[in-house]
Design an enzyme around this catalytic site. Structure first.
Site: not given
Ligand code: ZN
Length: 316
Positions: A19-20, A244, A213, A211, A253
């Site tokens: 997802r991310d 990002c 990064h 979470h 991440n």
């Molecule tokens: Zn994230």
């Protein structure tokens, strides 16, 4: 107090690369490729995935196959599938697809929230009540995610009290798990402590997830700070997939294999086999067609020894 005394014995690593990671990658993966990557991660022992987001397929083409992907993995047992939902329509789609948990997200920064979902924080939170009602009695867990919880690329510092207020709003909606997202890599160890200690005060029933990064290279340092405070839930992406949108060229991440390497060497149980996780990272690299930022998948575990004779021969 000796931080070792509160170090967790076991940590849950949630894989968010699908997802991310993919949401922030220019390369689009087909559903079958995504499913193959998930299966490789499951084979390594990953038991929880943030698999996709039920957003508008037009808004995020990389995740347009949300329902198909969940369907493609239906035969897998013993794994928890979570998905982001931006609104009631998304929650309905997630429910129909058959996920185990939906993640409602809001930013701790007004500007970031407006850019992300085009409304203010209070309106976002008010809209979640309908989703909570929809989920009532469905057996599907409601979770929260707070983006820019450690700083905002537009507003700068984010007040810890705003993070606490949002976390409490999630608790009122029935959430037990809320993740603090370091969306653009602005977290530092003091900010991690401040936020975790504040949440313990204002939302003691909450089990927070961190979470991070790795945008500024201290993702795992922040993990260590979380561990020293006893936090036992972390999110990471295989290979360090992602980036990002506001920092071109920035890494994504914290990489799952780097995180699992650290946890394993600390004697913390994750249930994940590092060698097989590295195999999954190699598949991710192959599928993306580029070198990914993770480091342990390149160097191998620390007792991966070089063949001395072969190196000497190579030097002639
Ligand atoms: Zn994230």
């Amino acid at each position: 107090m000796n931080p070792q005394q509160t170090m967790p014995e076991r940590v849950l690593v949630t894989e968010v690369g699908l997802r991310d990671g993919l949401q922030n990658e220019p390369t689009l993966l087909g559903t079958q490729d995504k499913a193959a990557l998930v299966r490789a991660l499951v084979a390594a022992g990953v038991r929880e995935f943030e698999l996709t987001s039920f957003v508008s397929p037009r808004a995020v083409p990389a995740l347009a196959d949300a329902a198909e992907l969940v369907a493609a993995l239906r035969d897998i047992q013993g794994v928890r599938w979570t998905a982001l939902v931006p609104n009631l329509r998304g929650a309905q789609r997630a429910l129909e697809a058959g996920v185990d948990a939906v993640v409602l997200f809001v930013s701790a920064s007004q500007t970031h929230n407006a850019k992300n979902v085009n409304r203010d924080i209070a309106t976002s939170l008010a809209g979640f009540a309908d989703i909570a009602r929809l989920l009532e009695g469905s057996g599907i867990e409601l979770r929260g995610a707070i983006a820019t919880a450690f700083g905002c690329p537009f507003e700068g510092d984010v007040d810890v009290r705003v993070v606490g207020d949002i976390a409490r709003a999630f608790v009122d909606l029935g959430a037990r798990h809320v993740s603090l997202g370091d969306t653009t890599g602005m977290a530092t160890p003091p900010l991690v402590s401040e936020r975790i200690l504040h949440l313990r005060e204002v939302a003691p029933t909450l089990s927070p997830t961190l979470h991070f990064h790795n945008t500024r290279g201290i993702g795992l340092v922040n993990v260590m700070q979380g561990l020293s405070l006893g936090v036992a839930r972390y999110e990471s992406s295989i290979g360090g997939l992602g980036g990002c949108p506001f920092a071109p060229g920035a890494t994504g991440n914290v990489a799952s294999e780097d995180l699992v390497y650290l946890l394993t060497e600390m004697g913390i149980d994750t249930g994940i086999d590092l060698a097989r996780l590295i195999e999954a990272a190699q598949l991710a690299t192959q599928l993306m067609g580029r070198s990914l930022p993770a480091q342990v998948s390149k160097a191998g575990p620390r007792l991966t020894l070089s063949d001395h004779a072969a190196v000497a021969t190579a030097r002639g």
